[in-house]
Every structure is written in C-alpha cells, then in structure tokens.
Scaffold this motif. Sequence first.
Motif, short mmCIF file in Angstrom:
data_model
loop_
_atom_site.label_atom_id
_atom_site.label_comp_id
_atom_site.label_asym_id
_atom_site.label_seq_id
_atom_site.Cartn_x
_atom_site.Cartn_y
_atom_site.Cartn_z
N ASP A 163 0.79 -1.23 0.00
CA ASP A 163 0.00 0.00 0.00
C ASP A 163 0.82 1.28 0.00
N GLN B 296 2.70 2.42 2.17
CA GLN B 296 2.97 3.02 3.48
C GLN B 296 4.45 2.89 3.77
N ARG C 113 3.80 7.80 12.58
CA ARG C 113 2.76 7.21 11.76
C ARG C 113 1.82 8.32 11.36
N GLU D 157 -2.93 7.73 10.91
CA GLU D 157 -3.53 6.54 11.49
C GLU D 157 -4.21 7.01 12.75
N ARG E 39 6.36 6.72 8.28
CA ARG E 39 5.38 5.90 7.59
C ARG E 39 4.38 6.78 6.87
N ASP E 40 4.27 6.60 5.57
CA ASP E 40 3.33 7.41 4.79
C ASP E 40 1.91 6.93 4.99
N PRO E 41 0.94 7.75 4.60
CA PRO E 41 -0.44 7.24 4.61
C PRO E 41 -0.63 6.22 3.50
N ARG E 42 -1.67 5.38 3.66
CA ARG E 42 -1.98 4.38 2.66
C ARG E 42 -2.26 5.04 1.31
#
Length: 323
Positions: free
Chosen positions: A101, A103, A130, A133, A202-205
């Motif tokens: 995805d 992320q 994160r 999320e 961590r990137d967004p989906r």
Amino acid sequence: MVEPQCSPRFSIVVPIYNEEDTIPELYRRVSAVLDMLDGPSELILVNDGSRDRSLALMRELHERDRRVCYLSLARNFGHQIAVTAGMNLARGEAVVVMDADLQDPPELILDLVEQWRLGYHVVYAQRVRRQQEGWLKRLFAFGYYRVLRSLADVDIPTDTGDYCLMDRSVVRVLNAMPERNRYIRGLRAWVGFRQTAVPFERDPRYAGPVKYTFRKSLRLAINGLVSFSTVPLRLSTYLGLMAAAIALIMAVLVIYWRFFEVNSPLTGFAAIAVAVFFIGAVQLICIGILGEYIARIYEETRGRPLYILSEVGGFETLTEPNL
Ligand code: UDP
Ligand code: MG
C-alpha cells in the motif's frame, strides 16, 4: 526446492490482498528503485486470494516486465503466510519484504541495501512517525510493542513492522522453520545475526481501505505474545494466588464479623455472589490463556502445508507437484 534460473541479487517480496488501485503506482515506484540497484533483481508479488483484479494486473505486469514474478495462493491465507510464500520462492541474495500500500516507501530500499553492504544481515525499517492513522491505533501499537518487549524471551525491536531486508543466510533459516503461527518480525529478531535499524516516516496508505481488519490485527498481536512468551501462562498462577489471598482475607473477616458484628450486611448474599463471580472470572481467563497455547500445539501437530499455490508466473523451474 526451486532451482534459480538466473540468480537475481535482490528480491522484493510484496503480499497483495485486494490492492488493484495501488498496483500500478507500486510498480512504477518499485521499478524505478530496481533500476537504481546494481545487480539483477526480481519483484515477487504474492496474491493472497484477492477478489478484485489484482491477479490480472500481476499477469499483465509479468508480461510487460520479466523482472516481475507472481504467485497466487489458493485462498486468503493472511499476510504473514503470504510473505512466507514469497520468501520461500525468492532467489535473491538479499530479500526485501514490503507492504503493497506504499505506506512503506520503496525508495527506502536503497538505504536498506546500503546497510546490507556494510555487512548487516537484517536491516529493518523502524518508523519514527505514523501519519494519518487513528490515535487509538497509534496508542494500541505504542503500548503493545512495549508490552511485547517486556514479556518476550527475545529482544523484538519496538515500532518495527515487516518492512526489512534480509540476507540469504537469514532467509534460509526462516524458510527452514516449520511453524505455522508465524510472527515474522519476532522470528527475524530471534535468529540473531547482525541486525540494524533504518528510521523512516510511515506514509499514509496510497489507496483503498486497510486490509488488516481489527480482528486480523488482534490475532497477529496475540500470536506475537503467545509465540514469544510464556509469561501469560504464569499469569494464571499469579491470578490463582491472588484469588487465594483474597479468599483468606474474606474468611478471616467473616469469622470476625460472625463474632463481633453480627448484624454486618457484608456476610450476606452479596459477598457470596461477588466471590463466586470473581472466582469464575479468574478460572475462565486462565482456561482461555491455556487454550491459546493448546490450540497452537494442535495446529502445529496437524502438519498441514502452510499454504497452497494455485498459479505462478516467472518461476519456470517450479514443477507441477509444487503447485
Ligand atoms: N495483506 C495480505 N493479506 C491479508 C491482509 C493484508 O496479503 O489478509 C497485505 C496487504 O495487501 C498489504 C499488507 O498486507 O500489502 C498490509 O496490509 P494493510 O496495509 O491493510 O495493513 P497495515 O499493516 O498497514 O495496517
Ligand atoms: Mg498498510
């Protein structure tokens, strides 16, 4: 097992469950990274029983770019098993495991490879933040990794997912492990060797809903605890001892009231009811914990295969019986 045809230096394993919206973008970004790597590489897409067009897209990509190989599991076996299947077939000297995805930013692979070159056998990506999320999930993740760390028999690093690079020597060890309830980030820590972390955000989906439902996440969390710690079993003993202590205090109190405070309301029905419920709860919790471990013994002894392949592309040397 699989005889390597030409042996690629790098394998990127990506489990895929209903990700038709992200696959084109995933391919675009990963192939750009593959172009930058010095050595032949393969991108292994593992279809974990998707019900959308994911498999068709994989076939298309394989036709277009021979570096893309795919395997399709006969049904949804879950993320950890899909990763395991990909690792079993990966031929590279360095194997990267990554979510579909986006992320996990594919560009980080270059940093992972750099550390691998320095002689590390496991290079895991450790998230520093994160994005997007929910706070509940973040809080849960924060607490869980710290509880796991304090209970587990191995040193499982906090805030790491499955995004990592593993040397062939580590992959060989993991592939030889027959256990079914796989908690890969735990097993990875358990094998030892030289390990290091690379921090990342961590990137967004990229698209689509989260495929790890609450139930699947909870399962994975319990798996991690039960596979790497026997402390919960000891918890039953502690609970039992605590209940015994409370019972003793109650007994002393009841005798006291009987003689010195005959009219005390506490000696009546309510006290008995509370005690009965308390003991019932303690026993059920203990049986539940015991059950988790026994269920695992049962699952391991059945000896069923970890997964069933229904189709592969790019693994020409894989003969029919393996399918
Ligand atoms: N995935 C899978 N099988 C499943 C659930 C998820 O292969 O049963 C894959 C999914 O396609 C994705 C990765 O596992 O590539 C992580 O899933 P997701 O992003 O939904 O979970 P997260 O860990 O980000 O919460
Ligand atoms: Mg995700």
